[in-house]
Motif scaffolding. Structure first.
Motif, PDB file in Angstrom:
ATOM      1  N   TYR A  98      -1.396   8.487  -5.084  1.00  0.00           N
ATOM      2  CA  TYR A  98      -0.721   9.774  -4.899  1.00  0.00           C
ATOM      3  C   TYR A  98      -1.157  10.793  -5.958  1.00  0.00           C
ATOM      4  O   TYR A  98      -1.312  11.983  -5.658  1.00  0.00           O
ATOM      5  CB  TYR A  98       0.792   9.583  -4.918  1.00  0.00           C
ATOM      6  CG  TYR A  98       1.303   9.020  -3.617  1.00  0.00           C
ATOM      7  CD1 TYR A  98       1.330   9.793  -2.469  1.00  0.00           C
ATOM      8  CD2 TYR A  98       1.727   7.700  -3.520  1.00  0.00           C
ATOM      9  CE1 TYR A  98       1.779   9.285  -1.262  1.00  0.00           C
ATOM     10  CE2 TYR A  98       2.173   7.181  -2.318  1.00  0.00           C
ATOM     11  CZ  TYR A  98       2.202   7.971  -1.191  1.00  0.00           C
ATOM     12  OH  TYR A  98       2.626   7.461   0.002  1.00  0.00           O
ATOM     13  N   GLN A  99      -1.372  10.332  -7.183  1.00  0.00           N
ATOM     14  CA  GLN A  99      -1.807  11.244  -8.226  1.00  0.00           C
ATOM     15  C   GLN A  99      -3.170  11.840  -7.885  1.00  0.00           C
ATOM     16  O   GLN A  99      -3.392  13.043  -8.025  1.00  0.00           O
ATOM     17  CB  GLN A  99      -1.855  10.518  -9.576  1.00  0.00           C
ATOM     18  CG  GLN A  99      -2.273  11.397 -10.745  1.00  0.00           C
ATOM     19  CD  GLN A  99      -1.278  12.503 -11.028  1.00  0.00           C
ATOM     20  OE1 GLN A  99      -0.069  12.315 -10.897  1.00  0.00           O
ATOM     21  NE2 GLN A  99      -1.764  13.672 -11.428  1.00  0.00           N
ATOM     22  N   GLN A 100      -4.084  10.996  -7.428  1.00  0.00           N
ATOM     23  CA  GLN A 100      -5.402  11.509  -7.051  1.00  0.00           C
ATOM     24  C   GLN A 100      -5.305  12.485  -5.884  1.00  0.00           C
ATOM     25  O   GLN A 100      -6.033  13.482  -5.823  1.00  0.00           O
ATOM     26  CB  GLN A 100      -6.338  10.347  -6.687  1.00  0.00           C
ATOM     27  CG  GLN A 100      -6.795   9.519  -7.873  1.00  0.00           C
ATOM     28  CD  GLN A 100      -7.860   8.501  -7.504  1.00  0.00           C
ATOM     29  OE1 GLN A 100      -8.555   8.649  -6.505  1.00  0.00           O
ATOM     30  NE2 GLN A 100      -7.984   7.457  -8.308  1.00  0.00           N
ATOM     31  N   GLY A 101      -4.400  12.222  -4.942  1.00  0.00           N
ATOM     32  CA  GLY A 101      -4.263  13.096  -3.786  1.00  0.00           C
ATOM     33  C   GLY A 101      -3.777  14.479  -4.151  1.00  0.00           C
ATOM     34  O   GLY A 101      -4.335  15.485  -3.679  1.00  0.00           O
ATOM     35  N   PRO A 156     -11.214   5.408  -0.512  1.00  0.00           N
ATOM     36  CA  PRO A 156     -12.201   5.980   0.416  1.00  0.00           C
ATOM     37  C   PRO A 156     -11.652   7.162   1.218  1.00  0.00           C
ATOM     38  O   PRO A 156     -11.456   7.077   2.427  1.00  0.00           O
ATOM     39  CB  PRO A 156     -12.521   4.796   1.328  1.00  0.00           C
ATOM     40  CG  PRO A 156     -11.233   4.031   1.389  1.00  0.00           C
ATOM     41  CD  PRO A 156     -10.612   4.169   0.017  1.00  0.00           C
ATOM     42  N   PHE A 157     -11.398   8.273   0.552  1.00  0.00           N
ATOM     43  CA  PHE A 157     -11.023   9.475   1.289  1.00  0.00           C
ATOM     44  C   PHE A 157     -11.828  10.654   0.760  1.00  0.00           C
ATOM     45  O   PHE A 157     -12.164  10.713  -0.419  1.00  0.00           O
ATOM     46  CB  PHE A 157      -9.511   9.761   1.186  1.00  0.00           C
ATOM     47  CG  PHE A 157      -9.007  10.002  -0.217  1.00  0.00           C
ATOM     48  CD1 PHE A 157      -9.158  11.240  -0.827  1.00  0.00           C
ATOM     49  CD2 PHE A 157      -8.361   8.998  -0.926  1.00  0.00           C
ATOM     50  CE1 PHE A 157      -8.687  11.480  -2.115  1.00  0.00           C
ATOM     51  CE2 PHE A 157      -7.890   9.221  -2.215  1.00  0.00           C
ATOM     52  CZ  PHE A 157      -8.049  10.466  -2.816  1.00  0.00           C
ATOM     53  N   LEU A 164      -4.361  11.228   4.275  1.00  0.00           N
ATOM     54  CA  LEU A 164      -3.046  10.942   4.844  1.00  0.00           C
ATOM     55  C   LEU A 164      -3.084   9.739   5.785  1.00  0.00           C
ATOM     56  O   LEU A 164      -2.086   9.029   5.918  1.00  0.00           O
ATOM     57  CB  LEU A 164      -2.513  12.177   5.558  1.00  0.00           C
ATOM     58  CG  LEU A 164      -2.129  13.309   4.596  1.00  0.00           C
ATOM     59  CD1 LEU A 164      -1.926  14.609   5.355  1.00  0.00           C
ATOM     60  CD2 LEU A 164      -0.874  12.958   3.798  1.00  0.00           C
ATOM     61  N   ALA A 165      -4.223   9.490   6.404  1.00  0.00           N
ATOM     62  CA  ALA A 165      -4.362   8.282   7.219  1.00  0.00           C
ATOM     63  C   ALA A 165      -4.264   7.040   6.337  1.00  0.00           C
ATOM     64  O   ALA A 165      -3.563   6.075   6.672  1.00  0.00           O
ATOM     65  CB  ALA A 165      -5.689   8.306   7.968  1.00  0.00           C
ATOM     66  N   LEU A 166      -4.962   7.062   5.189  1.00  0.00           N
ATOM     67  CA  LEU A 166      -4.888   5.927   4.273  1.00  0.00           C
ATOM     68  C   LEU A 166      -3.483   5.787   3.709  1.00  0.00           C
ATOM     69  O   LEU A 166      -2.973   4.673   3.540  1.00  0.00           O
ATOM     70  CB  LEU A 166      -5.906   6.090   3.149  1.00  0.00           C
ATOM     71  CG  LEU A 166      -5.973   4.945   2.129  1.00  0.00           C
ATOM     72  CD1 LEU A 166      -6.189   3.602   2.799  1.00  0.00           C
ATOM     73  CD2 LEU A 166      -7.074   5.210   1.096  1.00  0.00           C
ATOM     74  N   GLY A 372     -13.864   4.231  12.423  1.00  0.00           N
ATOM     75  CA  GLY A 372     -14.474   4.976  11.328  1.00  0.00           C
ATOM     76  C   GLY A 372     -14.009   6.387  11.125  1.00  0.00           C
ATOM     77  O   GLY A 372     -14.659   7.173  10.432  1.00  0.00           O
ATOM     78  N   GLY A 373     -12.851   6.788  11.686  1.00  0.00           N
ATOM     79  CA  GLY A 373     -12.382   8.157  11.489  1.00  0.00           C
ATOM     80  C   GLY A 373     -10.890   8.248  11.697  1.00  0.00           C
ATOM     81  O   GLY A 373     -10.215   7.275  11.991  1.00  0.00           O
TER      82      GLY A 373
END
Length: 376
Positions: A98-101, A156-157, A164-166, A372-373
């Motif tokens: 969350y911090q990275q996001g 991997p975003f 948000l998918a991850l 893959g998406g």
């Protein structure tokens, strides 16, 4: 009563026993971490609004203090220390996600991706909750055991929708692993604390399903119970940068089985009940070994039940293995799948590969991620 200052105490123990508890590092980072051995140090979850209404990008306490916390007392570890150490190590990963996001993407980035204008602020609030979890878990570990510090993590975003998918995968997976983890503590108060955390994680999941994916957040009458929490935790090691954890950290998770990973093959068209899926073991360096004289099963956990489907391993790896997800399952919540050598996987030792977490809400996201998406 406050704990004794850590450095004099460690030196006294070293003098008395001639062996140090841990190789104490004389550095500002590690000295600051030792202050956290005192459970009254810093903002207290449940009392401080920092865990709810801090809107800055800097890491909130105690996420800004990443070192491990050394024991401050001699004696055997607490009966539930391994469980809380596992949970704290996993929480460092979730907090950092969350911090990275919130650092990587601005409010405008989310709006430009077609997301609600409140998205960034909600992620900050979830980040704050996760910081509070860090402190709660640190304080659950007894003073005779090390309290793990943060590693370095790579996720991997590259854009907001993928992020948000991850997030959705991580949050829904956490619901499955918490149903197993809550069975581990011997102390009743510890089980209660884990249930309280699980209820907060459910709110995070519900927000994502409703606001981000516009999906029905109801997961049926029961969330999925998967009894072997450490096997779910082990899959998160894929996000840890090798060699980046403090050497004082205990094994994560403990005990660690190092099972082969499991996923549906990319030629799978659907992951909903009744769909036929191929079984893939994505790590070429960790493949399952099947005994020709043993019958193996794909075991699907959903709600409070599980269903076992025999699989033919005789032609693998020359030919793919295919299995049908039980049609009887409702299209709600999450399915957890594994390969086992007995129906129902009655013990963790019966599992030979997995687990794999299969999203049913939103089902289209699960299929998109497999190919893959991710799309809104």
């Amino acid at each position: 009563m406050r704990s004794q200052p850590i450095l004099p105490l460690l030196l006294a123990i070293r003098a008395a026993t001639a062996t140090p508890l841990y190789p104490f590092r004389f550095s500002p980072e590690y000295a600051e971490a030792q202050k956290l051995a005192d459970p009254t140090y810093g903002p207290i979850p449940g009392e401080s609004d920092i865990y709810n209404t801090y809107w800055g990008l800097d890491r909130p306490f105690p996420g800004n203090i990443s070192g491990p916390i050394f024991p401050t007392e001699c004696g055997p570890p607490g009966v539930d220390d391994w469980t809380w150490q596992n949970l704290l190590s996993a929480e460092w990963l979730i907090f950092e996600f969350y911090q990275q996001g919130v650092e990587r993407f601005s409010p405008e980035d989310f709006v430009a991706a077609g997301l609600p204008e409140t998205t960034h602020r909600r992620l900050l609030e979830i980040r704050n909750n996760e910081a509070g979890h860090l402190r709660i878990f640190q304080n659950q570990i007894s003073p005779t055991s090390v309290k793990p510090g943060s590693c370095k993590y790579a996720f991997p975003f590259t854009e907001p929708i993928g992020y948000l998918a991850l997030m959705t995968v991580l949050e829904i997976s956490s619901m499955a692993f918490l149903t197993g983890l809550v069975q581990q503590p011997e102390i009743a108060a510890g089980r209660g604390a884990m249930l309280a955390i699980a209820e907060v994680e459910t709110r995070h999941e519900v927000w994502a399903l409703m606001d981000i994916w516009k999906a029905n957040p109801f997961g049926g009458p029961s969330d999925t119970i998967f009894p072997y929490a450490n096997e779910v935790l082990d899959s998160t090691n894929a996000f840890i940068v090798p060699g980046s954890c403090p050497p004082e950290n205990p094994e994560f998770p403990h005990p660690r089985q190092r099972l082969p990973g499991l996923s549906a093959g990319k030629d799978t068209a659907s992951l909903t009940p009744g769909s036929k899926i191929s079984l893939d073991f994505p790590d070429p360096n960790n493949q399952p070994i099947f005994n020709n004289h043993t019958v193996y099963y794909a075991v699907f956990f959903h709600g409070v039940l599980n269903v076992s489907v025999p699989i033919d391993t005789s032609k693998w790896p020359q030919e793919e293995m295919w299995v049908t997800i039980p049609e009887a399952f409702e299209t709600k919540g999450v399915i957890v799948a594994c390969v086992a050598d007995l129906p129902g996987a009655p013990t963790k030792e019966n599992i030979v590969a997995g687990p794999a977490v299969i999203l049913e809400q939103p089902a289209k996201l699960a299929t998109a991620l497999l190919h893959g998406g991710a799309e809104k």
